[in-house]
Motif scaffolding. Structure first.
Motif, mmCIF file in Angstrom:
data_model
loop_
_atom_site.group_PDB
_atom_site.id
_atom_site.type_symbol
_atom_site.label_atom_id
_atom_site.label_comp_id
_atom_site.label_asym_id
_atom_site.label_seq_id
_atom_site.Cartn_x
_atom_site.Cartn_y
_atom_site.Cartn_z
ATOM 1 N N SER A 1 0.824 -1.208 0.000
ATOM 2 C CA SER A 1 0.000 0.000 0.000
ATOM 3 C C SER A 1 0.859 1.259 0.000
ATOM 4 O O SER A 1 0.550 2.223 -0.695
ATOM 5 C CB SER A 1 -0.926 0.010 1.209
ATOM 6 O OG SER A 1 -1.743 -1.119 1.198
ATOM 7 N N TRP B 1 2.543 1.623 -3.609
ATOM 8 C CA TRP B 1 1.604 2.058 -4.637
ATOM 9 C C TRP B 1 1.007 3.421 -4.326
ATOM 10 O O TRP B 1 0.677 4.185 -5.239
ATOM 11 C CB TRP B 1 0.518 1.016 -4.850
ATOM 12 C CG TRP B 1 0.964 -0.054 -5.797
ATOM 13 C CD1 TRP B 1 1.319 -1.322 -5.487
ATOM 14 C CD2 TRP B 1 1.134 0.069 -7.207
ATOM 15 N NE1 TRP B 1 1.693 -1.997 -6.617
ATOM 16 C CE2 TRP B 1 1.584 -1.168 -7.684
ATOM 17 C CE3 TRP B 1 0.955 1.101 -8.113
ATOM 18 C CZ2 TRP B 1 1.851 -1.398 -9.031
ATOM 19 C CZ3 TRP B 1 1.205 0.875 -9.461
ATOM 20 C CH2 TRP B 1 1.655 -0.362 -9.903
ATOM 21 N N SER B 2 0.857 3.764 -3.048
ATOM 22 C CA SER B 2 0.383 5.110 -2.698
ATOM 23 C C SER B 2 1.410 6.152 -3.106
ATOM 24 O O SER B 2 1.055 7.234 -3.596
ATOM 25 C CB SER B 2 0.102 5.213 -1.201
ATOM 26 O OG SER B 2 -0.981 4.408 -0.849
ATOM 27 N N GLU C 1 -5.349 2.207 -2.810
ATOM 28 C CA GLU C 1 -4.142 1.374 -2.714
ATOM 29 C C GLU C 1 -4.130 0.602 -1.395
ATOM 30 O O GLU C 1 -3.730 -0.564 -1.351
ATOM 31 C CB GLU C 1 -2.883 2.232 -2.840
ATOM 32 C CG GLU C 1 -2.812 3.100 -4.073
ATOM 33 C CD GLU C 1 -3.060 2.389 -5.390
ATOM 34 O OE1 GLU C 1 -2.913 1.157 -5.461
ATOM 35 O OE2 GLU C 1 -3.396 3.068 -6.360
ATOM 36 N N SER D 1 -2.000 -4.871 -10.454
ATOM 37 C CA SER D 1 -1.358 -3.569 -10.654
ATOM 38 C C SER D 1 -2.138 -2.696 -11.635
ATOM 39 O O SER D 1 -1.909 -1.494 -11.685
ATOM 40 C CB SER D 1 0.079 -3.749 -11.146
ATOM 41 O OG SER D 1 0.091 -4.403 -12.400
ATOM 42 N N ALA E 1 -4.279 -0.561 -9.588
ATOM 43 C CA ALA E 1 -3.384 0.277 -8.789
ATOM 44 C C ALA E 1 -2.787 1.386 -9.641
ATOM 45 O O ALA E 1 -2.597 2.507 -9.177
ATOM 46 C CB ALA E 1 -2.284 -0.571 -8.161
ATOM 47 N N TYR F 1 -5.872 4.275 -11.020
ATOM 48 C CA TYR F 1 -6.643 4.299 -9.789
ATOM 49 C C TYR F 1 -7.973 5.010 -9.977
ATOM 50 O O TYR F 1 -8.240 5.589 -11.014
ATOM 51 C CB TYR F 1 -5.838 4.929 -8.660
ATOM 52 C CG TYR F 1 -5.027 6.116 -9.060
ATOM 53 C CD1 TYR F 1 -3.715 5.947 -9.456
ATOM 54 C CD2 TYR F 1 -5.561 7.385 -9.069
ATOM 55 C CE1 TYR F 1 -2.965 7.033 -9.860
ATOM 56 C CE2 TYR F 1 -4.807 8.465 -9.458
ATOM 57 C CZ TYR F 1 -3.508 8.286 -9.851
ATOM 58 O OH TYR F 1 -2.770 9.349 -10.246
#
Length: 184
Positions: free
Chosen positions: A18, A21-22, A89, A127, A130, A133
């Motif tokens: 998280s 990806w954030s 995420e 992904s 992700a 988004y």
């Protein structure tokens, strides 16, 4: 209930996923490399579901319940874009925990369940939501796996699992098929 030594490891992996990806999502957002269509559709749909009266909220609840979830970020104003990106995420990463809990129930040994949860986080189609988004579809895997785990747990948690299963099927129209298949 026995202690699960792999659960803290899976939670740490989900947190790392998280956070990574954030960071990617926020760096894309701040560099203006995001797609307005993704955020625009979600934010406009969330705004409509809240401001269209009872019929708008009922329509969102029955057909696309994720819009009501995203509507909770509307009071943040311009910061809602960052909050939605980070929330998505974190939600995708949290899906490793129910995957681990279900796998621990069916595979022999703690570490194969940890590896299965890790493979969920490394699964390349994950992904996609992700990277692009602000999609309702990104909420489905975690909600579906959590509802399945609650169903397997039995007892009163089956009621919460059933409610979460119904909610997960209304995130986007084709997802009603998965709970129906599970019911067969």
């Amino acid at each position: 209930m026995r202690r699960a030594p792999g659960l803290p490891l899976v939670a740490a992996m989900a947190l790392a996923y998280s956070a990574a990806w954030s960071y990617i999502a926020l760096s894309r957002l701040y560099s203006l490399a995001t797609f307005l269509g993704d955020f625009g559709i979600i934010v406009q749909g969330a705004w409509d579901s809240v401001h269209s009266g009872p019929w708008g909220a009922a329509n969102a609840l029955l057909t696309q319940s994720a819009l009501l979830l995203y509507a909770a970020f509307l009071p943040l104003g311009p910061r809602m874009y960052e909050a939605i990106a980070v929330f998505q995420e974190a939600w995708l990463g949290a899906g490793a925990i129910p995957v681990y809990l279900v796998a621990r129930r069916y595979v022999r040994g703690e570490w194969p369940a940890v590896l299965l949860a890790a493979s969920y986080l490394l699964y390349f189609p994950l992904s996609g939501p992700a990277w692009f988004y602000a999609h309702r579809q990104a909420l489905f895997p975690t909600a579906f796996m959590a509802s399945y785990y609650l169903y397997l747990r039995g007892g009163r948690s089956r009621y919460a699992g059933a409610a979460l299963m119904v909610l997960s099927s209304t995130l986007r129209f084709p997802y009603e098929v998965f709970p129906l298949w599970l019911g067969l």
